[in-house]
Design a protein around this motif. Structure first.
Motif, mmCIF file in Angstrom:
data_model
loop_
_atom_site.group_PDB
_atom_site.id
_atom_site.type_symbol
_atom_site.label_atom_id
_atom_site.label_comp_id
_atom_site.label_asym_id
_atom_site.label_seq_id
_atom_site.Cartn_x
_atom_site.Cartn_y
_atom_site.Cartn_z
ATOM 1 N N HIS A 42 0.841 -1.139 -0.238
ATOM 2 C CA HIS A 42 -0.078 -0.097 0.020
ATOM 3 C C HIS A 42 0.672 1.116 -0.088
ATOM 4 O O HIS A 42 2.014 1.375 0.588
ATOM 5 C CB HIS A 42 -0.780 0.111 1.118
ATOM 6 C CG HIS A 42 -1.852 -1.097 1.238
ATOM 7 N ND1 HIS A 42 -3.318 -0.897 0.587
ATOM 8 C CD2 HIS A 42 -1.907 -2.318 1.881
ATOM 9 C CE1 HIS A 42 -3.693 -1.821 0.753
ATOM 10 N NE2 HIS A 42 -3.097 -2.972 1.282
ATOM 11 N N VAL A 43 0.330 2.309 -0.688
ATOM 12 C CA VAL A 43 1.134 3.419 -0.743
ATOM 13 C C VAL A 43 0.274 4.707 -0.489
ATOM 14 O O VAL A 43 -1.002 4.281 -0.281
ATOM 15 C CB VAL A 43 1.753 3.746 -2.116
ATOM 16 C CG1 VAL A 43 2.768 2.739 -2.294
ATOM 17 C CG2 VAL A 43 0.812 3.634 -3.240
ATOM 18 N N ARG A 44 0.697 5.915 -0.291
ATOM 19 C CA ARG A 44 0.212 6.989 0.202
ATOM 20 C C ARG A 44 -1.056 7.445 -0.425
ATOM 21 O O ARG A 44 -2.231 7.623 0.214
ATOM 22 C CB ARG A 44 1.146 8.280 0.086
ATOM 23 C CG ARG A 44 0.635 9.327 0.667
ATOM 24 C CD ARG A 44 1.597 10.555 0.607
ATOM 25 N NE ARG A 44 0.917 11.866 0.949
ATOM 26 C CZ ARG A 44 1.853 13.034 1.168
ATOM 27 N NH1 ARG A 44 3.052 12.818 0.705
ATOM 28 N NH2 ARG A 44 1.124 14.144 1.696
ATOM 29 N N ASP A 45 -1.348 7.309 -1.734
ATOM 30 C CA ASP A 45 -2.361 7.534 -2.469
ATOM 31 C C ASP A 45 -3.797 6.519 -2.255
ATOM 32 O O ASP A 45 -4.726 6.728 -2.932
ATOM 33 C CB ASP A 45 -2.264 7.728 -3.945
ATOM 34 C CG ASP A 45 -1.669 6.623 -4.591
ATOM 35 O OD1 ASP A 45 -1.706 5.507 -4.143
ATOM 36 O OD2 ASP A 45 -1.478 6.805 -5.783
ATOM 37 N N GLY A 46 -3.559 5.592 -1.414
ATOM 38 C CA GLY A 46 -4.271 4.599 -1.156
ATOM 39 C C GLY A 46 -4.253 3.422 -2.445
ATOM 40 O O GLY A 46 -4.943 2.358 -2.230
ATOM 41 N N GLY A 47 -3.310 3.509 -3.374
ATOM 42 C CA GLY A 47 -3.322 2.417 -4.011
ATOM 43 C C GLY A 47 -2.273 1.281 -3.783
ATOM 44 O O GLY A 47 -1.891 1.490 -2.542
ATOM 45 N N LYS A 48 -1.341 0.639 -4.825
ATOM 46 C CA LYS A 48 -0.549 -0.177 -4.391
ATOM 47 C C LYS A 48 0.644 0.063 -5.329
ATOM 48 O O LYS A 48 0.446 0.416 -6.446
ATOM 49 C CB LYS A 48 -1.230 -1.716 -4.572
ATOM 50 C CG LYS A 48 -1.985 -1.991 -3.087
ATOM 51 C CD LYS A 48 -2.426 -3.608 -3.171
ATOM 52 C CE LYS A 48 -2.989 -3.836 -2.112
ATOM 53 N NZ LYS A 48 -3.182 -5.577 -1.955
ATOM 54 N N ALA A 49 1.768 -0.644 -5.099
ATOM 55 C CA ALA A 49 3.056 -0.468 -5.980
ATOM 56 C C ALA A 49 3.840 -1.490 -5.483
ATOM 57 O O ALA A 49 3.657 -2.432 -4.446
ATOM 58 C CB ALA A 49 3.646 0.953 -5.365
ATOM 59 N N ASP A 50 4.683 -1.729 -6.346
ATOM 60 C CA ASP A 50 5.786 -3.108 -6.625
ATOM 61 C C ASP A 50 6.372 -2.638 -5.226
ATOM 62 O O ASP A 50 7.076 -1.599 -4.842
ATOM 63 C CB ASP A 50 6.510 -3.236 -7.684
ATOM 64 C CG ASP A 50 5.614 -3.647 -8.838
ATOM 65 O OD1 ASP A 50 4.568 -4.440 -8.432
ATOM 66 O OD2 ASP A 50 6.082 -3.699 -9.835
ATOM 67 N N PRO A 51 6.773 -3.644 -4.514
ATOM 68 C CA PRO A 51 7.723 -3.552 -3.231
ATOM 69 C C PRO A 51 9.060 -3.029 -3.696
ATOM 70 O O PRO A 51 9.625 -3.670 -4.602
ATOM 71 C CB PRO A 51 7.630 -4.755 -2.532
ATOM 72 C CG PRO A 51 7.453 -5.773 -3.418
ATOM 73 C CD PRO A 51 6.510 -5.036 -4.415
ATOM 74 N N PRO A 52 9.896 -2.077 -3.100
ATOM 75 C CA PRO A 52 11.060 -1.671 -3.519
ATOM 76 C C PRO A 52 11.950 -2.648 -2.836
ATOM 77 O O PRO A 52 11.769 -3.336 -2.040
ATOM 78 C CB PRO A 52 11.389 -0.245 -2.905
ATOM 79 C CG PRO A 52 10.484 -0.399 -1.342
ATOM 80 C CD PRO A 52 9.109 -1.234 -2.020
ATOM 81 N N LEU A 53 13.123 -2.639 -3.516
ATOM 82 C CA LEU A 53 14.165 -3.550 -3.089
ATOM 83 C C LEU A 53 14.890 -2.886 -2.161
ATOM 84 O O LEU A 53 15.678 -1.691 -2.087
ATOM 85 C CB LEU A 53 15.388 -3.913 -4.074
ATOM 86 C CG LEU A 53 16.805 -4.579 -3.657
ATOM 87 C CD1 LEU A 53 16.109 -5.927 -3.649
ATOM 88 C CD2 LEU A 53 17.557 -4.437 -4.975
ATOM 89 N N PRO A 54 14.809 -3.458 -0.680
ATOM 90 C CA PRO A 54 15.461 -2.598 0.393
ATOM 91 C C PRO A 54 16.908 -2.703 0.501
ATOM 92 O O PRO A 54 17.660 -3.517 -0.037
ATOM 93 C CB PRO A 54 14.736 -3.430 1.493
ATOM 94 C CG PRO A 54 14.797 -4.765 1.314
ATOM 95 C CD PRO A 54 14.271 -4.563 -0.260
ATOM 96 N N ARG A 55 17.467 -1.604 1.006
ATOM 97 C CA ARG A 55 18.798 -1.755 1.358
ATOM 98 C C ARG A 55 19.300 -2.497 2.532
ATOM 99 O O ARG A 55 18.335 -2.611 3.436
ATOM 100 C CB ARG A 55 19.366 -0.153 1.730
ATOM 101 C CG ARG A 55 19.095 0.881 0.718
ATOM 102 C CD ARG A 55 20.012 2.120 0.974
ATOM 103 N NE ARG A 55 18.965 2.715 2.212
ATOM 104 C CZ ARG A 55 19.810 2.795 3.414
ATOM 105 N NH1 ARG A 55 20.833 1.949 3.555
ATOM 106 N NH2 ARG A 55 19.099 3.257 4.398
#
Length: 367
Positions: free
Chosen positions: A132-145
Protein backbone atom coordinates in the motif's frame (compact mmCIF):
# COMPACT_ATOMS: atom_id res chain seq x y z
CA UNK A 1 -20.65 -12.64 37.22
CA UNK A 2 -18.71 -15.63 35.91
CA UNK A 3 -16.42 -18.41 37.06
CA UNK A 4 -14.40 -18.22 33.85
CA UNK A 5 -10.60 -18.20 34.36
CA UNK A 6 -10.56 -15.21 32.01
CA UNK A 7 -11.88 -13.15 34.91
CA UNK A 8 -9.33 -14.11 37.52
CA UNK A 9 -7.26 -11.03 38.46
CA UNK A 10 -3.55 -11.07 37.70
CA UNK A 11 -0.60 -9.07 39.00
CA UNK A 12 1.62 -7.99 36.11
CA UNK A 13 4.50 -6.41 37.94
CA UNK A 14 3.05 -3.35 39.67
CA UNK A 15 -0.09 -3.45 37.55
CA UNK A 16 -3.26 -5.04 38.90
CA UNK A 17 -5.17 -6.58 36.00
CA UNK A 18 -8.86 -7.20 36.80
CA UNK A 19 -9.03 -9.91 34.15
CA UNK A 20 -6.74 -11.91 31.87
CA UNK A 21 -8.08 -10.61 28.58
CA UNK A 22 -5.47 -8.64 26.64
CA UNK A 23 -6.20 -6.52 23.58
CA UNK A 24 -3.62 -7.48 20.97
CA UNK A 25 -1.85 -4.85 18.85
CA UNK A 26 -3.64 -4.09 15.58
CA UNK A 27 -2.63 -1.57 12.90
CA UNK A 28 -5.49 0.87 12.24
CA UNK A 29 -3.96 3.88 10.37
CA UNK A 30 -5.53 6.60 12.53
CA UNK A 31 -2.52 8.90 12.72
CA UNK A 32 -1.98 12.27 11.12
CA UNK A 33 0.41 12.43 8.21
CA UNK A 34 3.33 13.22 10.54
CA UNK A 35 2.59 10.14 12.70
CA UNK A 36 0.81 11.92 15.56
CA UNK A 37 -2.20 9.89 16.77
CA UNK A 38 -5.48 11.62 15.93
CA UNK A 39 -7.82 12.63 18.79
CA UNK A 40 -10.12 9.72 17.91
CA UNK A 41 -7.35 7.32 18.99
CA UNK A 42 -7.89 8.31 22.62
CA UNK A 43 -11.59 7.48 22.28
CA UNK A 44 -10.80 4.11 20.70
CA UNK A 45 -8.48 2.87 23.43
CA UNK A 46 -10.46 4.35 26.32
CA UNK A 47 -13.56 2.51 25.06
CA UNK A 48 -11.63 -0.76 25.43
CA UNK A 49 -10.12 -0.02 28.85
CA UNK A 50 -12.00 -2.87 30.54
CA UNK A 51 -9.43 -5.27 29.07
CA UNK A 52 -6.90 -6.47 31.59
CA UNK A 53 -4.22 -4.88 29.41
CA UNK A 54 -4.26 -2.90 26.17
CA UNK A 55 -1.37 -3.11 23.72
CA UNK A 56 -1.31 -0.41 21.08
CA UNK A 57 -0.91 -0.84 17.37
CA UNK A 58 2.69 -0.92 16.18
CA UNK A 59 4.36 2.49 16.61
CA UNK A 60 7.48 3.37 14.66
CA UNK A 61 10.40 4.38 16.88
CA UNK A 62 11.99 6.58 14.21
CA UNK A 63 11.26 7.71 10.69
CA UNK A 64 13.76 5.15 9.44
CA UNK A 65 11.39 2.49 10.74
CA UNK A 66 8.15 3.87 9.30
CA UNK A 67 6.39 1.00 7.56
CA UNK A 68 3.33 2.79 6.21
CA UNK A 69 1.52 6.07 5.72
CA UNK A 70 -0.57 7.25 8.68
CA UNK A 71 0.99 4.70 11.00
CA UNK A 72 1.81 6.41 14.32
CA UNK A 73 5.24 7.29 15.66
CA UNK A 74 6.91 7.98 19.02
CA UNK A 75 9.77 10.19 17.90
CA UNK A 76 8.73 13.83 18.30
CA UNK A 77 7.26 16.14 20.92
CA UNK A 78 4.00 16.12 18.96
CA UNK A 79 3.92 12.33 19.05
CA UNK A 80 4.46 12.30 22.82
CA UNK A 81 1.72 14.87 23.31
CA UNK A 82 -0.69 12.90 21.14
CA UNK A 83 -0.02 9.63 22.95
CA UNK A 84 -0.28 11.32 26.35
CA UNK A 85 -3.88 12.17 25.50
CA UNK A 86 -4.42 8.46 24.82
CA UNK A 87 -2.83 7.20 28.03
CA UNK A 88 -4.65 9.79 30.13
CA UNK A 89 -7.98 8.74 28.63
CA UNK A 90 -7.24 5.05 29.24
CA UNK A 91 -6.12 5.59 32.81
CA UNK A 92 -9.13 7.81 33.52
CA UNK A 93 -11.29 4.91 32.33
CA UNK A 94 -9.49 2.56 34.73
CA UNK A 95 -7.33 0.83 32.14
CA UNK A 96 -3.69 -0.12 31.63
CA UNK A 97 -1.80 0.30 28.36
CA UNK A 98 1.53 -0.72 26.81
CA UNK A 99 2.99 0.86 23.66
CA UNK A 100 4.19 -1.55 21.01
CA UNK A 101 7.34 -0.36 19.24
CA UNK A 102 7.44 -1.64 15.66
CA UNK A 103 10.35 -0.88 13.34
CA UNK A 104 9.37 -1.76 9.79
CA UNK A 105 12.80 -2.77 8.52
CA UNK A 106 12.29 -3.79 4.88
CA UNK A 107 8.62 -2.77 5.05
CA UNK A 108 7.64 0.49 3.43
CA UNK A 109 7.79 2.43 0.19
CA UNK A 110 9.26 5.85 -0.68
CA UNK A 111 5.73 7.08 -1.45
CA UNK A 112 4.61 6.16 2.08
CA UNK A 113 7.59 7.32 4.15
CA UNK A 114 8.17 10.79 5.57
CA UNK A 115 11.80 10.46 4.56
CA UNK A 116 10.85 9.52 0.99
CA UNK A 117 13.65 6.99 0.85
CA UNK A 118 14.06 3.27 0.34
CA UNK A 119 13.58 1.26 3.55
CA UNK A 120 16.44 -0.83 4.92
CA UNK A 121 16.44 -4.28 6.50
CA UNK A 122 18.97 -6.91 7.51
CA UNK A 123 19.47 -7.85 3.85
CA UNK A 124 18.40 -6.61 0.43
CA UNK A 125 15.41 -8.96 0.18
CA UNK A 126 12.11 -7.39 -0.94
CA UNK A 127 8.63 -8.20 0.23
CA UNK A 128 6.88 -10.73 -2.03
CA UNK A 129 3.71 -8.77 -2.79
CA UNK A 130 2.62 -5.23 -3.77
CA UNK A 131 2.47 -2.75 -0.90
CA UNK A 132 0.00 0.00 0.00
CA UNK A 133 1.18 3.51 -0.78
CA UNK A 134 0.18 7.00 0.24
CA UNK A 135 -2.49 7.63 -2.42
CA UNK A 136 -4.43 4.52 -1.38
CA UNK A 137 -3.21 2.42 -4.25
CA UNK A 138 -0.58 -0.27 -4.42
CA UNK A 139 2.92 -0.42 -5.85
CA UNK A 140 5.59 -3.03 -6.36
CA UNK A 141 7.70 -3.42 -3.24
CA UNK A 142 11.08 -1.70 -3.47
CA UNK A 143 14.34 -3.57 -3.12
CA UNK A 144 15.37 -2.63 0.43
CA UNK A 145 18.88 -1.56 1.30
CA UNK A 146 21.00 -3.76 3.53
CA UNK A 147 21.47 -1.97 6.84
CA UNK A 148 25.00 -0.92 7.62
CA UNK A 149 26.54 -1.71 11.00
CA UNK A 150 26.07 1.94 11.96
CA UNK A 151 22.39 1.78 10.99
CA UNK A 152 21.92 -1.31 13.13
CA UNK A 153 23.45 0.45 16.11
CA UNK A 154 21.26 3.48 15.40
CA UNK A 155 18.15 1.28 15.29
CA UNK A 156 18.96 0.03 18.78
CA UNK A 157 19.25 3.60 20.04
CA UNK A 158 16.06 4.60 18.24
CA UNK A 159 14.20 1.91 20.18
CA UNK A 160 15.70 3.19 23.42
CA UNK A 161 14.70 6.78 22.66
CA UNK A 162 11.16 5.77 21.67
CA UNK A 163 10.79 3.66 24.82
CA UNK A 164 11.74 6.69 26.90
CA UNK A 165 9.23 8.76 24.96
CA UNK A 166 6.57 6.12 25.68
CA UNK A 167 7.16 6.39 29.41
CA UNK A 168 7.10 10.19 29.16
CA UNK A 169 3.78 9.89 27.34
CA UNK A 170 2.35 7.93 30.28
CA UNK A 171 2.42 4.36 29.00
CA UNK A 172 2.65 1.63 31.63
CA UNK A 173 5.31 -0.17 29.60
CA UNK A 174 6.63 -1.02 26.15
CA UNK A 175 6.25 -4.16 24.07
CA UNK A 176 8.98 -4.71 21.46
CA UNK A 177 7.58 -6.16 18.26
CA UNK A 178 9.77 -9.14 17.41
CA UNK A 179 7.05 -10.85 15.39
CA UNK A 180 4.92 -10.74 12.23
CA UNK A 181 7.71 -9.94 9.75
CA UNK A 182 8.98 -6.65 11.18
CA UNK A 183 12.62 -5.71 11.81
CA UNK A 184 13.47 -7.88 14.82
CA UNK A 185 11.74 -10.83 13.15
CA UNK A 186 13.63 -10.13 9.92
CA UNK A 187 16.94 -10.66 11.72
CA UNK A 188 15.64 -14.05 12.87
CA UNK A 189 14.30 -15.20 9.48
CA UNK A 190 16.05 -17.67 7.19
CA UNK A 191 15.34 -15.70 4.02
CA UNK A 192 15.45 -12.13 5.34
CA UNK A 193 18.84 -12.28 7.08
CA UNK A 194 21.53 -13.23 4.60
CA UNK A 195 24.28 -11.23 6.28
CA UNK A 196 27.77 -12.60 6.68
CA UNK A 197 28.80 -10.31 9.56
CA UNK A 198 28.24 -10.44 13.33
CA UNK A 199 24.49 -9.96 12.81
CA UNK A 200 24.04 -12.67 10.22
CA UNK A 201 24.15 -16.33 9.40
CA UNK A 202 27.50 -17.31 10.85
CA UNK A 203 25.83 -18.82 13.90
CA UNK A 204 22.64 -18.70 15.92
CA UNK A 205 24.42 -16.30 18.28
CA UNK A 206 24.86 -13.92 15.34
CA UNK A 207 21.24 -14.30 14.22
CA UNK A 208 19.86 -13.37 17.63
CA UNK A 209 22.39 -10.62 18.35
CA UNK A 210 20.26 -7.68 17.21
CA UNK A 211 17.07 -8.81 19.03
CA UNK A 212 19.08 -9.25 22.23
CA UNK A 213 20.75 -5.87 21.86
CA UNK A 214 17.41 -4.11 21.42
CA UNK A 215 15.71 -5.86 24.33
CA UNK A 216 18.70 -5.41 26.66
CA UNK A 217 19.12 -1.73 25.78
CA UNK A 218 15.45 -0.88 26.26
CA UNK A 219 15.23 -2.85 29.52
CA UNK A 220 18.33 -1.03 30.75
CA UNK A 221 16.81 2.35 29.88
CA UNK A 222 13.25 2.07 31.22
CA UNK A 223 13.50 -1.00 33.46
CA UNK A 224 12.96 -4.67 32.68
CA UNK A 225 9.67 -4.59 34.57
CA UNK A 226 8.27 -2.18 31.97
CA UNK A 227 9.73 -3.97 28.95
CA UNK A 228 8.12 -6.88 27.07
CA UNK A 229 8.72 -8.83 23.86
CA UNK A 230 6.41 -10.32 21.23
CA UNK A 231 7.58 -13.28 19.14
CA UNK A 232 5.95 -15.38 16.41
CA UNK A 233 8.21 -18.36 15.60
CA UNK A 234 7.40 -19.89 12.23
CA UNK A 235 4.95 -17.16 11.20
CA UNK A 236 4.99 -17.01 7.36
CA UNK A 237 3.36 -13.61 7.00
CA UNK A 238 4.82 -11.27 4.37
CA UNK A 239 6.97 -14.03 2.92
CA UNK A 240 8.90 -14.88 6.09
CA UNK A 241 10.65 -18.27 6.04
CA UNK A 242 11.78 -20.07 9.20
CA UNK A 243 12.25 -23.71 8.31
CA UNK A 244 13.37 -24.82 11.77
CA UNK A 245 12.54 -22.14 14.37
CA UNK A 246 13.52 -24.14 17.47
CA UNK A 247 17.33 -23.84 17.27
CA UNK A 248 16.99 -20.05 16.89
CA UNK A 249 14.21 -19.28 19.35
CA UNK A 250 15.29 -21.55 22.19
CA UNK A 251 18.57 -19.69 22.80
CA UNK A 252 16.84 -16.34 22.19
CA UNK A 253 14.18 -17.01 24.82
CA UNK A 254 16.78 -18.45 27.21
CA UNK A 255 18.84 -15.26 27.00
CA UNK A 256 15.89 -12.88 27.20
CA UNK A 257 14.59 -14.80 30.21
CA UNK A 258 17.65 -13.69 32.18
CA UNK A 259 16.53 -10.06 31.92
CA UNK A 260 13.33 -10.46 33.96
CA UNK A 261 10.98 -8.77 31.50
CA UNK A 262 7.37 -7.84 32.25
CA UNK A 263 6.06 -10.56 29.96
CA UNK A 264 6.61 -12.61 26.82
CA UNK A 265 3.84 -12.30 24.22
CA UNK A 266 4.03 -15.53 22.26
CA UNK A 267 2.14 -16.34 19.06
CA UNK A 268 1.41 -19.99 18.50
CA UNK A 269 1.45 -21.20 14.90
CA UNK A 270 0.49 -24.46 13.24
CA UNK A 271 3.99 -24.68 11.79
CA UNK A 272 5.76 -24.55 15.16
CA UNK A 273 4.32 -25.28 18.64
CA UNK A 274 5.86 -22.21 20.24
CA UNK A 275 3.89 -22.34 23.48
CA UNK A 276 4.72 -25.98 24.14
CA UNK A 277 8.41 -25.74 23.22
CA UNK A 278 9.42 -22.33 24.55
CA UNK A 279 7.45 -21.85 27.77
CA UNK A 280 9.63 -24.31 29.74
CA UNK A 281 12.47 -21.85 29.09
CA UNK A 282 10.55 -18.84 30.41
CA UNK A 283 10.09 -17.91 34.07
CA UNK A 284 7.97 -14.77 33.80
CA UNK A 285 4.39 -13.98 32.79
CA UNK A 286 3.21 -15.18 29.38
CA UNK A 287 0.57 -13.75 27.07
CA UNK A 288 -0.60 -16.37 24.59
CA UNK A 289 -1.99 -15.50 21.18
CA UNK A 290 -3.60 -18.51 19.53
CA UNK A 291 -5.61 -16.73 16.82
CA UNK A 292 -2.89 -15.49 14.47
CA UNK A 293 -3.34 -17.06 11.01
CA UNK A 294 -6.37 -18.92 12.42
CA UNK A 295 -9.98 -18.20 13.26
CA UNK A 296 -10.42 -15.48 15.90
CA UNK A 297 -9.91 -16.77 19.42
CA UNK A 298 -13.19 -17.57 21.14
CA UNK A 299 -14.03 -17.14 24.78
CA UNK A 300 -13.79 -20.92 25.17
CA UNK A 301 -10.43 -21.03 23.40
CA UNK A 302 -8.99 -18.49 25.79
CA UNK A 303 -10.42 -20.32 28.77
CA UNK A 304 -8.78 -23.55 27.62
CA UNK A 305 -5.38 -21.86 27.40
CA UNK A 306 -5.67 -20.63 30.98
CA UNK A 307 -7.22 -23.80 32.39
CA UNK A 308 -4.45 -25.91 30.84
CA UNK A 309 -1.79 -23.70 32.42
CA UNK A 310 -0.37 -22.82 29.00
CA UNK A 311 -0.19 -19.09 29.73
CA UNK A 312 -1.17 -16.43 32.26
CA UNK A 313 -3.04 -14.13 29.89
CA UNK A 314 -4.69 -14.42 26.47
CA UNK A 315 -4.64 -11.76 23.76
CA UNK A 316 -7.62 -11.07 21.50
CA UNK A 317 -7.37 -9.02 18.32
CA UNK A 318 -10.20 -9.07 15.79
CA UNK A 319 -12.87 -9.58 18.45
CA UNK A 320 -11.97 -6.23 20.02
CA UNK A 321 -12.44 -4.28 16.78
CA UNK A 322 -16.24 -4.26 16.85
CA UNK A 323 -16.65 -5.05 20.55
CA UNK A 324 -15.13 -2.34 22.74
CA UNK A 325 -16.79 -4.04 25.71
CA UNK A 326 -15.49 -7.52 24.88
CA UNK A 327 -14.83 -8.58 28.51
CA UNK A 328 -18.38 -7.63 29.48
CA UNK A 329 -19.79 -9.55 26.50
CA UNK A 330 -17.77 -12.61 27.46
CA UNK A 331 -18.95 -12.32 31.07
CA UNK A 332 -22.63 -12.01 30.21
CA UNK A 333 -22.79 -14.21 27.13
CA UNK A 334 -23.83 -11.29 24.94
CA UNK A 335 -23.40 -11.78 21.17
CA UNK A 336 -20.40 -10.31 19.41
CA UNK A 337 -20.88 -7.49 16.91
CA UNK A 338 -19.59 -7.71 13.34
CA UNK A 339 -16.67 -5.72 11.99
CA UNK A 340 -17.29 -2.91 9.50
CA UNK A 341 -14.59 -4.25 7.18
CA UNK A 342 -14.84 -1.53 4.46
CA UNK A 343 -13.84 1.10 7.04
CA UNK A 344 -11.23 -0.93 8.89
CA UNK A 345 -8.30 1.03 7.45
CA UNK A 346 -9.84 4.42 6.81
CA UNK A 347 -8.79 7.42 8.91
CA UNK A 348 -11.83 8.57 10.87
CA UNK A 349 -14.20 7.41 13.58
CA UNK A 350 -16.34 5.25 11.31
CA UNK A 351 -15.42 1.60 11.68
CA UNK A 352 -13.07 2.56 14.53
CA UNK A 353 -14.57 4.26 17.55
CA UNK A 354 -18.25 4.21 16.56
CA UNK A 355 -19.04 0.65 17.68
CA UNK A 356 -21.66 0.74 20.48
CA UNK A 357 -21.52 -1.22 23.68
CA UNK A 358 -23.99 -4.06 23.99
CA UNK A 359 -27.38 -2.91 25.20
CA UNK A 360 -29.23 -5.77 26.92
CA UNK A 361 -32.92 -6.08 26.20
CA UNK A 362 -35.04 -4.40 28.86
CA UNK A 363 -36.53 -6.70 31.45
CA UNK A 364 -40.21 -7.25 30.85
CA UNK A 365 -42.33 -6.52 33.87
CA UNK A 366 -45.68 -8.27 34.15
CA UNK A 367 -48.52 -6.06 35.35
Amino acid sequence: MTNSPLFTPFALGSLHLPNRIVMAPMTRFRAAEDGTPLPVVADYYAQRASAGLLITEGIWPSRAGQAGWRMPGLETVEHIRGWRAVTEAVHAAGGRIYAQLMHGGRHGHPLSRLTGDIPAGPSAVPLPDPVHVRDGGKADPPLPREMTADEIRQAVQDHVAAAGNAIEAGFDGVELHGANSYLIHQFLGDNTNLRDDAYGRGSVADRIRFPLEVVSAVAGAIGAGRTALRLSPGNPQEGMVENDPGPVYRPLVTEVNRLGLAYLHLIDDDRYPALAELLPLWDGPVIANIGENREPTSKEGGEAVLSDGVADLVSYGRSFIANPDLPERFATGAPLARVDWPHLYTHGARGYSDYPRHAPAPTRVEV
